[in-house]
Scaffold this motif. Structure first.
Motif, PDB file in Angstrom:
ATOM      1  N   MET A   9       0.833  -1.208   0.000  1.00  0.00           N
ATOM      2  CA  MET A   9       0.000   0.000   0.000  1.00  0.00           C
ATOM      3  C   MET A   9       0.866   1.257   0.000  1.00  0.00           C
ATOM      4  N   ALA A  10       1.930   1.243   0.773  1.00  0.00           N
ATOM      5  CA  ALA A  10       2.834   2.400   0.821  1.00  0.00           C
ATOM      6  C   ALA A  10       3.447   2.641  -0.559  1.00  0.00           C
ATOM      7  N   ALA A  11       3.847   1.569  -1.235  1.00  0.00           N
ATOM      8  CA  ALA A  11       4.441   1.691  -2.571  1.00  0.00           C
ATOM      9  C   ALA A  11       3.415   2.235  -3.568  1.00  0.00           C
ATOM     10  N   LEU A  12       2.183   1.746  -3.485  1.00  0.00           N
ATOM     11  CA  LEU A  12       1.141   2.176  -4.422  1.00  0.00           C
ATOM     12  C   LEU A  12       0.725   3.630  -4.201  1.00  0.00           C
ATOM     13  N   ARG A  13       0.928   4.126  -2.985  1.00  0.00           N
ATOM     14  CA  ARG A  13       0.621   5.543  -2.719  1.00  0.00           C
ATOM     15  C   ARG A  13       1.575   6.472  -3.472  1.00  0.00           C
ATOM     16  N   LYS A  14       2.670   5.921  -3.984  1.00  0.00           N
ATOM     17  CA  LYS A  14       3.637   6.728  -4.741  1.00  0.00           C
ATOM     18  C   LYS A  14       3.366   6.680  -6.246  1.00  0.00           C
ATOM     19  N   VAL A  15       2.400   5.854  -6.649  1.00  0.00           N
ATOM     20  CA  VAL A  15       2.056   5.741  -8.074  1.00  0.00           C
ATOM     21  C   VAL A  15       0.993   6.793  -8.389  1.00  0.00           C
ATOM     22  N   VAL A  25      -4.032   5.230  -4.853  1.00  0.00           N
ATOM     23  CA  VAL A  25      -4.686   4.755  -3.629  1.00  0.00           C
ATOM     24  C   VAL A  25      -5.728   5.768  -3.172  1.00  0.00           C
ATOM     25  N   SER A  26      -5.352   7.043  -3.067  1.00  0.00           N
ATOM     26  CA  SER A  26      -6.313   8.055  -2.600  1.00  0.00           C
ATOM     27  C   SER A  26      -7.436   8.280  -3.609  1.00  0.00           C
ATOM     28  N   LEU A  27      -7.192   7.962  -4.872  1.00  0.00           N
ATOM     29  CA  LEU A  27      -8.235   8.073  -5.891  1.00  0.00           C
ATOM     30  C   LEU A  27      -9.196   6.877  -5.859  1.00  0.00           C
ATOM     31  N   GLY A  28      -8.889   5.871  -5.044  1.00  0.00           N
ATOM     32  CA  GLY A  28      -9.750   4.691  -4.938  1.00  0.00           C
ATOM     33  C   GLY A  28      -9.643   3.743  -6.112  1.00  0.00           C
ATOM     34  N   MET A  29      -8.522   3.786  -6.816  1.00  0.00           N
ATOM     35  CA  MET A  29      -8.346   2.951  -8.004  1.00  0.00           C
ATOM     36  C   MET A  29      -7.823   1.553  -7.682  1.00  0.00           C
ATOM     37  N   ARG A  66       7.557  -4.126  -7.142  1.00  0.00           N
ATOM     38  CA  ARG A  66       8.840  -4.859  -7.161  1.00  0.00           C
ATOM     39  C   ARG A  66       9.856  -4.162  -6.266  1.00  0.00           C
ATOM     40  N   GLY A  67       9.836  -2.826  -6.254  1.00  0.00           N
ATOM     41  CA  GLY A  67      10.724  -2.062  -5.385  1.00  0.00           C
ATOM     42  C   GLY A  67      10.426  -2.295  -3.908  1.00  0.00           C
ATOM     43  N   ALA A  68       9.163  -2.670  -3.608  1.00  0.00           N
ATOM     44  CA  ALA A  68       8.761  -2.934  -2.226  1.00  0.00           C
ATOM     45  C   ALA A  68       8.992  -4.396  -1.835  1.00  0.00           C
ATOM     46  N   GLY A  69       9.523  -5.195  -2.775  1.00  0.00           N
ATOM     47  CA  GLY A  69       9.877  -6.574  -2.448  1.00  0.00           C
ATOM     48  C   GLY A  69       9.060  -7.656  -3.128  1.00  0.00           C
ATOM     49  N   ALA A  70       8.151  -7.305  -4.030  1.00  0.00           N
ATOM     50  CA  ALA A  70       7.354  -8.326  -4.721  1.00  0.00           C
ATOM     51  C   ALA A  70       8.209  -9.042  -5.757  1.00  0.00           C
ATOM     52  N   SER A  71       8.143 -10.371  -5.740  1.00  0.00           N
ATOM     53  CA  SER A  71       8.858 -11.135  -6.765  1.00  0.00           C
ATOM     54  C   SER A  71       7.971 -11.347  -7.985  1.00  0.00           C
ATOM     55  N   ARG A  72       6.651 -11.228  -7.787  1.00  0.00           N
ATOM     56  CA  ARG A  72       5.703 -11.366  -8.892  1.00  0.00           C
ATOM     57  C   ARG A  72       4.560 -10.376  -8.687  1.00  0.00           C
ATOM     58  N   VAL A  73       4.079  -9.796  -9.776  1.00  0.00           N
ATOM     59  CA  VAL A  73       2.953  -8.850  -9.713  1.00  0.00           C
ATOM     60  C   VAL A  73       1.875  -9.334 -10.671  1.00  0.00           C
ATOM     61  N   ASP A  74       0.690  -9.581 -10.132  1.00  0.00           N
ATOM     62  CA  ASP A  74      -0.460  -9.973 -10.943  1.00  0.00           C
ATOM     63  C   ASP A  74      -1.407  -8.783 -10.975  1.00  0.00           C
ATOM     64  N   LEU A  75      -1.403  -8.072 -12.084  1.00  0.00           N
ATOM     65  CA  LEU A  75      -2.164  -6.829 -12.219  1.00  0.00           C
ATOM     66  C   LEU A  75      -3.288  -7.015 -13.222  1.00  0.00           C
ATOM     67  N   ARG A  76      -4.500  -6.708 -12.778  1.00  0.00           N
ATOM     68  CA  ARG A  76      -5.673  -6.740 -13.661  1.00  0.00           C
ATOM     69  C   ARG A  76      -6.244  -5.328 -13.719  1.00  0.00           C
ATOM     70  N   PHE A  77      -6.923  -5.046 -14.805  1.00  0.00           N
ATOM     71  CA  PHE A  77      -7.564  -3.740 -14.945  1.00  0.00           C
ATOM     72  C   PHE A  77      -9.063  -3.907 -15.026  1.00  0.00           C
ATOM     73  N   GLY A  78      -9.763  -2.972 -14.423  1.00  0.00           N
ATOM     74  CA  GLY A  78     -11.204  -2.861 -14.543  1.00  0.00           C
ATOM     75  C   GLY A  78     -11.487  -1.414 -14.906  1.00  0.00           C
TER      76      GLY A  78
END
Length: 95
Positions: A9-15, A25-29, A66-78
């Motif tokens: 969550m902390a990492a995504l707050r920087k996107v 995150v603050s946009l609720g996406m 990945r910068g926050a330590g994820a070895s794999r990212v499963d990203l879906r879009f809606g």
């Protein structure tokens, strides 16, 4: 370092959303974020399914996690499509 839910969550707050200039995150996406082992999975809800900045957002989300330590990212879009009042989103039938 293995990713944690708080770290994700902390990492995504920087996107940042490139159009709205606010974090996703603050946009609720960010929806359905899960962290299991070294893998992070989530859905990012766009304002329109044909968002021209989808690839930019995907790249930024992946890099942040990945910068926050994820070895794999499963990203879906809606997409959260807002319709005009009184307009049905059902199938059109010929009249």
């Amino acid at each position: 370092m293995e990713i944690t839910l708080d770290g994700a969550m902390a990492a995504l707050r920087k996107v940042m959303d490139p159009e709205l200039h606010r974090d996703i995150v603050s946009l609720g996406m960010v929806k359905d974020l899960k962290v299991e082992g070294g893998a992070a999975s989530l859905q990012v809800e766009l304002t329109t399914p044909a968002c021209p900045l989808k690839d930019t957002i995907a790249k930024d989300v992946e890099a942040a996690l990945r910068g926050a330590g994820a070895s794999r990212v499963d990203l879906r879009f809606g997409a959260k499509v807002r319709s005009a009042p009184g307009v049905s989103q059902g199938a059109l039938t010929p009249g």
